[in-house]
Structures are given as structure tokens and as C-alpha cells.
Write an enzyme that holds these catalytic residues in place. Sequence first.
Site, short mmCIF file in Angstrom:
data_model
loop_
_atom_site.label_atom_id
_atom_site.label_comp_id
_atom_site.label_asym_id
_atom_site.label_seq_id
_atom_site.Cartn_x
_atom_site.Cartn_y
_atom_site.Cartn_z
N CYS A 9 3.70 -23.02 11.68
CA CYS A 9 4.20 -22.28 10.32
C CYS A 9 4.80 -20.71 10.78
O CYS A 9 3.70 -20.31 11.85
CB CYS A 9 3.00 -21.75 9.61
N ASP A 132 -6.70 -24.83 2.90
CA ASP A 132 -6.38 -24.10 2.99
C ASP A 132 -7.74 -22.92 3.07
O ASP A 132 -7.88 -22.75 2.06
CB ASP A 132 -5.01 -22.89 2.95
#
Length: 215
Positions: A9, A132
Amino acid sequence: MAEVHVKICGLSTEATLDAALDAGADLVGFVHFPKSPRHVSLEKGRGLAGRARGRAQRVVLLVDPDDVLLAAVAETLDPDWIQLHGKESPQRVAEIRARTRRPVLKAVGVAAAADLVALPDYAEVADRLLLDAKPPPGADLPGGNGRSFDWDILRGVVLPAGTMLSGGLDAENVGTALSRTGLAAVDVSSGVEIRPGEKDPARITAFVAAARRRA
Ligand SMILES: O=C(O)c1ccccc1NCC(=O)[C@H](O)[C@H](O)COP(=O)(O)O
């Protein structure tokens, strides 16, 4: 055992995107969030997403986007996924999925077991979940902080297929993270960077290899 799905990412240059693609990343993420050191403009994102077309699933990462931005992102980047990393409610996730006609990857912040209570409602409306580490109080960014949460929080928790583990991962700990959680998909940003926003091709390659080896 199914191959581990790997997402890199916060890619923002052609060279590091190519490194992720050459390493065999399954998903590549582009952040459109001006406060982020990984932020890319829609035009830059168009070029990167086009470069990755057919080689990996292209994910555009947004934080509490409004409908105008959603339309612009869909039109300009034509992403395979929209990742929502803000405070979007399950209802808003469903709206965004319907409005953009794209699969949605919804990030859920985890700091304690209580944070898992929200997962079933999000699992109802999102195509995939990304777990996350919850950002620390006062953090500038809702993600990309290089922090991990206690993976043992997930012990015994039934999670939807495809759920991604994220937060503070790197080539050194990703195998242990996979073994301890039993998940089969991982996401990384800081752990493959030299400094915030500057991805390192060698660390990208090492991370993908380590994830594929597991522990
Ligand atoms: O990466 C960013 O700068 C970012 C900014 C705003 C919202 C989300 C962001 N990243 C989301 C991601 O999917 C990251 O890969 C994830 O939070 C893990 O980050 P890291 O702990 O740095 O590996």
C-alpha cells in the site's frame, strides 16, 4: 495451504510500483489523502493504476470520501477496489459500494478485543475487511502508522474469508503474524519504506517473499 495474498500500500512512483508488481504482489494500493506522505493526486493515480492494470488488483485508498470525490476516483483511476480507511459507517460503506459499483475493502481499527464487535456489521456490507492497528490518539493519519496490534486478540475469532491483516508488518514479523492469526492476506506500507512515503524496492521484494514463506 492457500497462497498468502499480499497488498503493498501507499505506492506513489512507477519504480516502486514496478518493484511490487515484479515481486508478485496481488494488490497494489494508492493513497488519495492529502495529509499522507504517500498521497497521490488523481492524475498521478490514473497513471499508476493504468500501469498496474492486468498485473495486480488496483486499490485506491480513501478516508471518509464524499460523493463528488468518489465519482472522480471511479472515473479517473477505474480501481478494482475502493479501500475505506475512515469512520465510514456500515450504511455508508453499502452506499459507496452501490454508488461506485466497485468492491469495497473496509479498514477496521483494532486496539482491543472490544473493537472486533463492529466486524459482523461491516462484513455484511463490505467485500473484504482489513484489520489495522487503531491510530494513537491525536494521530495525523488513520492508517500507515507502522504500528501493530496484539494479534492474539484474534485468537479464536471467526473472521470472513479474505480478511487482511495490517499494521506494523515487515519482512521480519509477517511470517509470525500469519502463523499467530491464521489469516491468509497481509497489507503493508511503513514496513517496506526507507522513510515515510519512500518505498524501498528491496524491502518490497523481501516482504512478499517472507509472506509467501509464512513462518
Ligand atoms: O498509508 C497511509 O499513509 C494512510 C493514510 C491514511 C489512511 C490510511 C493509510 N494507509 C492505509 C493502509 O492500508 C496501510 O497499508 C495500513 O494502515 C498499514 O500501514 P503500516 O502500519 O504503515 O504498514
